[in-house]
Design a protein around this motif. Sequence first.
Motif: not given
Lengths: 607, 181
Positions: A247-252, A288-289, A317-318, A328-333
């Motif tokens: 699943k993806y979380i996207i910041c607009n 996770e992303e 924190l990431l 809980f693994n999570f990173d942001i690009r």
Amino acid sequence: MKKEMESTVKNICRDSGNDKIHLLDILRRVQNQFGCVSDEAIDLIAKSLNIPRVDVESTVTFYSFLSKEPKGQIVIRLCNDIIDRMNGYDKVAKAFREELGIDFGETTKDGKISLENTPCIGMCDQAPAALVNGEVVTYLSTDRAREIVKILRLTGNPKKLVQRLGDGNNAHELVKSMVQNNIRRAGEVVFSLAESQPNIALEKALAMSPVEVINEVKTARLRGRGGAGFPTGMKWEFTRAANGDKKYIICNADEGEPGTFKDRVLLTELPDRIFEGMTIAGYAIGAEEGIMYLRGEYEYLYNFLEATLEKRRKDGLLGKNVMGKKEFNFDIRIQLGAGAYICGEETALISSCEGFRGDPKNRPPFPAQRGFLGYPSCINNVETFCAVLSILDKGAGWFAELGSRGSAGTKVLSVSGDCQSPGIYEYPFGITIKKLLKDVGAEDAMAVQVGGASGQMIGEKDYDRIICFDDLATGGSIMIFGPQRNILEVVDYFMEFFIEESCGYCTPCRVGNVVLRNYLQKIISGKGEPSDLDFLQKLGENIKAASRCGLGQTSPNPILSTLKNFHPVYAAMVREETEGLQPTFDIQAALRDSEAITGRKSVLFIH
Amino acid sequence: MDKPKIATAALTGCFGCHMSILDIDDRILKLIELVDFNKSPINDIKEFTTRCRIGIVEGACATEENVEVLKDFRKHCDTLIALGDCAVMGGINAMRNTIPLKECLEEAYLNGPSVYNPEKKIPGDREIPLLLDRVYTCSEVVKIDFKLPGCPPSADTIWTALVALLENRPLELPYELIKYD
Ligand SMILES: Cc1cc2nc3c(=O)[nH]c(=O)nc-3n(C[C@H](O)[C@H](O)[C@H](O)COP(=O)(O)O)c2cc1C
Ligand code: SF4
């Protein structure tokens, strides 16, 4: 030279793993390196990524920051949105033209500098403004324009244009920009985060189960801050419940709605907190992303945001086991855009993240079911993530109490136009336009555009109405027009904007908006008839009903809302034609060419 | 009671729509029972002698003369019908709209491969109406009440429309009559 280009392009592709999903990044790099993405480069990229050539070419031609024709080493993009026009765009444009000796759309003979127009770059509070490559220059005047050209000619370095640094993090060494925040009113939810302790909210969230986090957001009755106001908790729940390996979380952070610039300030002052909010959302929906889609115009914040991410990674924190939370693994690009308003629309944004043209997609399936690369994805506005932090910090009950009945919490507004203090104002939902106008110093306002070009224009009789999702909804844009302004010209500008930014997929949007504008201009030129007003109304309603995405569904709003709220302005411009002739047909103009070619005057229509 | 008057004209087009009017065959006898023809190429009356109930115009506006005729029709007719694709949308004539007039004329009179024009002059005689900068549809020049597309509209379409109009009934055209491919 050719060889050199070949190896450079191939290297750029290789850097991105020859992965087509990074096409947009690759194209941006090629554009920066060579001033264009030429046909040869397109061939090479298509070959390297193993995709059809047409996919590459159509992506190049879609984004305004990419071009097939060579651009100068430096591109000056002067913002020509309505607020800039009200603040002296014409004079500044003239100064640039004269000083460079070229017109818009052209490049100086030495290939050094190109001059272009661009719609809203998110600097309406310090207009007129321009982008010089990635650098932002604000508060332009004719003198300043001439000076800019001189400095660029002398140094070839846009960085040298920044003489005085802006406030807050604008002065950060990784930003070093002259942009000002102009925060005029810090409110209880978003800007209070500056005082709260970082990562407490994340810690609290990780101590709860994901479902509990979602319930907290639901109890707070948080609705999305990007404009549409969809309940955030529900969106998270849908995405969590959807089937998908990932699943993806996207910041607009595309912030393209004319007159909106609050995300710019949030990204400058609260980046760490926005990423914290994204992490919480990631935890809640089981992602996770995360991807932050940053509009190309805000590239000047890119390094700073990357550094913020890097620090979060270092601080645990990431990455793997965020804050020690097992599994809980999570990173942001960060995905940089390339100048396209439509990419703010969530499905277009997904297309753009996938590397291609920012074309909206059909719904259903909704992104929560099938989004980025087909995986369930949750898209939220920058400010929405900030609100989530406050909810976890101070409690859902506290948040739900703030604001108006259907709209809990606060809204960060970007106020610009004819007022004494343009800038950022955070208010609880429910504030009247009247109170807002008083606070910003615009009590004589003739009209207020609420919600950007796609929003609505209201006049004095509506100043007692309130800002909230159920009355006057806005993603943050408030543009104020004083008594000296011509409403129809403003509307005409908005239509020009939509025509330019339509992706062109649906006929009602691609063609309909052009027809709307033609009729509007007919009226502006004094040739309109009363029946044209009915036509505008009907066509506007049709376009809204028959367009696929939010752009076409809202593009007639400037016309429809002014027809409703400023009817006398239109009525004064139209006249009944009694002879059965078309006022727009001008026989003299139609004969001018012929008379010149044959060297004789008309004998039928003597003038 | 006087019969209603009807007038027709052909602007820039191929006259095919008028041919299609004649294709109503023996119904033409019925038609002259229903109406009197005024200005029309069918009876060769050159000028309006009275006001007409219905005007039918085929062809697009490509010349100043077309504009004059069309305005004259608007002035003299209660109801004006644009007949056929040229009248309604410009038709084949409008193909020149993407090319500047000067280039069109130069190709036709100076540069075309089969042109013989030793004087190298583009005709400008006063007898020849001036061309407009581009081709206009009828409704770009005057108000048009009804548009009947088709290239040409079939005789049955024209007949059905005319009779409905004369009898003041709503026009109901079956699918076959408005299907064009
Ligand atoms: C043409 C168009 C442009 C949009 N631009 C933005 C934008 O710049 N930023 C944004 O957050 N939402 C924008 N939206 C709304 C998004 O599609 C989406 O609803 C929003 O990002 C969801 O986040 P939220 O629920 O937190 O508001 C736009 C919508 C349309 C139709
Ligand atoms: S409504 Fe407009 S922008 Fe949206 S998909 Fe259709 S053509 Fe594209």
